[in-house]
Design an enzyme around this catalytic site. Structure first.
Site, PDB file in Angstrom:
ATOM      1  N   LYS A  41       0.746  -1.471   0.141  1.00 35.41           N
ATOM      2  CA  LYS A  41       0.043  -0.040  -0.017  1.00 35.41           C
ATOM      3  C   LYS A  41       0.836   1.058  -0.038  1.00 35.41           C
ATOM      4  O   LYS A  41       1.699   1.243   0.698  1.00 35.41           O
ATOM      5  CB  LYS A  41      -0.767   0.038   1.125  1.00 35.41           C
ATOM      6  CG  LYS A  41      -2.107   0.455   1.057  1.00 35.41           C
ATOM      7  CD  LYS A  41      -3.337  -0.042   2.314  1.00 35.41           C
ATOM      8  CE  LYS A  41      -3.686   1.198   3.194  1.00 35.41           C
ATOM      9  NZ  LYS A  41      -4.362   0.498   4.280  1.00 35.41           N
ATOM     10  N   ARG A  90     -14.758   1.379  16.481  1.00 36.03           N
ATOM     11  CA  ARG A  90     -15.846   2.725  16.204  1.00 36.03           C
ATOM     12  C   ARG A  90     -17.412   2.194  16.101  1.00 36.03           C
ATOM     13  O   ARG A  90     -18.063   3.025  16.554  1.00 36.03           O
ATOM     14  CB  ARG A  90     -15.320   3.282  14.970  1.00 36.03           C
ATOM     15  CG  ARG A  90     -14.100   3.951  15.161  1.00 36.03           C
ATOM     16  CD  ARG A  90     -13.467   4.429  13.664  1.00 36.03           C
ATOM     17  NE  ARG A  90     -13.382   3.275  12.792  1.00 36.03           N
ATOM     18  CZ  ARG A  90     -12.695   3.328  11.665  1.00 36.03           C
ATOM     19  NH1 ARG A  90     -12.505   4.456  11.038  1.00 36.03           N
ATOM     20  NH2 ARG A  90     -12.664   2.036  10.944  1.00 36.03           N
TER      21      ARG A  90
HETATM   22  O1  PNS Z   1      -4.733   0.821  10.763  1.00 38.17           O
HETATM   23  P1  PNS Z   1      -4.835  -0.345  10.007  1.00 38.17           P
HETATM   24  O2  PNS Z   1      -4.696  -0.278   8.668  1.00 38.17           O
HETATM   25  O3  PNS Z   1      -6.345  -0.391  10.061  1.00 38.17           O
HETATM   26  O4  PNS Z   1      -4.217  -1.509  10.628  1.00 38.17           O
HETATM   27  C1  PNS Z   1      -4.102  -2.742  10.154  1.00 38.17           C
HETATM   28  C2  PNS Z   1      -2.872  -3.745  11.013  1.00 38.17           C
HETATM   29  C3  PNS Z   1      -1.551  -3.033  10.365  1.00 38.17           C
HETATM   30  C4  PNS Z   1      -3.016  -3.831  12.190  1.00 38.17           C
HETATM   31  C5  PNS Z   1      -3.056  -5.103  10.100  1.00 38.17           C
HETATM   32  O5  PNS Z   1      -3.039  -4.788   8.607  1.00 38.17           O
HETATM   33  C6  PNS Z   1      -1.663  -6.050  10.400  1.00 38.17           C
HETATM   34  O6  PNS Z   1      -1.868  -6.338  11.409  1.00 38.17           O
HETATM   35  N1  PNS Z   1      -0.683  -6.137   9.637  1.00 38.17           N
HETATM   36  C7  PNS Z   1       0.396  -7.033   9.878  1.00 38.17           C
HETATM   37  C8  PNS Z   1       0.341  -8.094   8.808  1.00 38.17           C
HETATM   38  C9  PNS Z   1      -0.231  -9.101   9.851  1.00 38.17           C
HETATM   39  O7  PNS Z   1       0.363  -9.729  10.874  1.00 38.17           O
HETATM   40  N2  PNS Z   1      -1.074  -9.861   9.143  1.00 38.17           N
HETATM   41  C10 PNS Z   1      -1.737 -10.565   9.784  1.00 38.17           C
HETATM   42  C11 PNS Z   1      -2.870 -10.224  10.741  1.00 38.17           C
HETATM   43  S1  PNS Z   1      -4.224 -11.173  11.040  1.00 38.17           S
END
Ligand code: PNS
Length: 159
Positions: A41, A90
């Protein structure tokens, strides 16, 4: 020592994020705010900017540290010694994906998740809406930390 990890993209951090992190800091000895890099992203603000915004907005809370990570969240939690992930909710619409992630993180890493309801004052906020409003010339003052509002103004005035 109880350690919580508050992860997110924080692109940009909003007043809702800051509120959840501050409330979390009342419950845990240490709170790690984790700016997670998503390589697929393109972010609006750089990693350094996002970390800087959060450090400035939370400078008065000594038990909060801001870090960044690329890769699996549960590895980040383990590295930081965090027993729990704290996520703001939220509305019910957030719940589906958050439940799925919480169950995955519990399964692959044995890391628990706790949900904190967002303050009603901020329940309509999202980073993407903040970017949209600011990009169309609207003021986001008060909805984001001061430094973020200034940076957005500068960024959109430059265009
Ligand atoms: O602020 P966001 O974009 O909603 O955060 C999402 C986030 C960063 C918490 C999520 O994308 C994440 O945990 N990314 C790390 C990669 C990972 O561990 N993925 C599996 C999670 S189930």
């Amino acid at each position: 020592m109880t350690v919580a990890l508050c992860p997110g993209s924080f692109d940009p951090p909003t007043s809702g994020h800051v509120d959840v992190i501050r409330r979390c800091a009342r419950l845990f000895d240490r709170v790690v705010v984790g700016v997670v890099i998503n390589p697929s992203k393109r972010s609006f603000f750089t990693l350094e900017e996002r970390v800087g915004f959060l450090r400035a907005a939370l400078a008065d809370v000594p038990q909060v540290v801001v870090r960044h990570h690329q890769g699996l969240l549960v590895d980040f939690a383990r590295r930081e010694g965090a027993q729990v992930l704290v996520k703001g909710l939220r509305a019910v619409s957030d719940f589906d994906s958050e439940l799925q992630m919480a169950q995955m993180n519990q399964t692959v890493g044995g890391v628990e998740t706790m949900f904190m309801p967002t303050s009603p004052a901020w329940s309509f906020l999202s980073s993407s809406l903040i970017r949209e409003v600011a990009s169309l010339g609207g003021s986001v003052a008060g909805l984001v930390p001061d430094r973020v509002a200034e940076a957005m103004k500068e960024r959109f005035n430059e265009r």
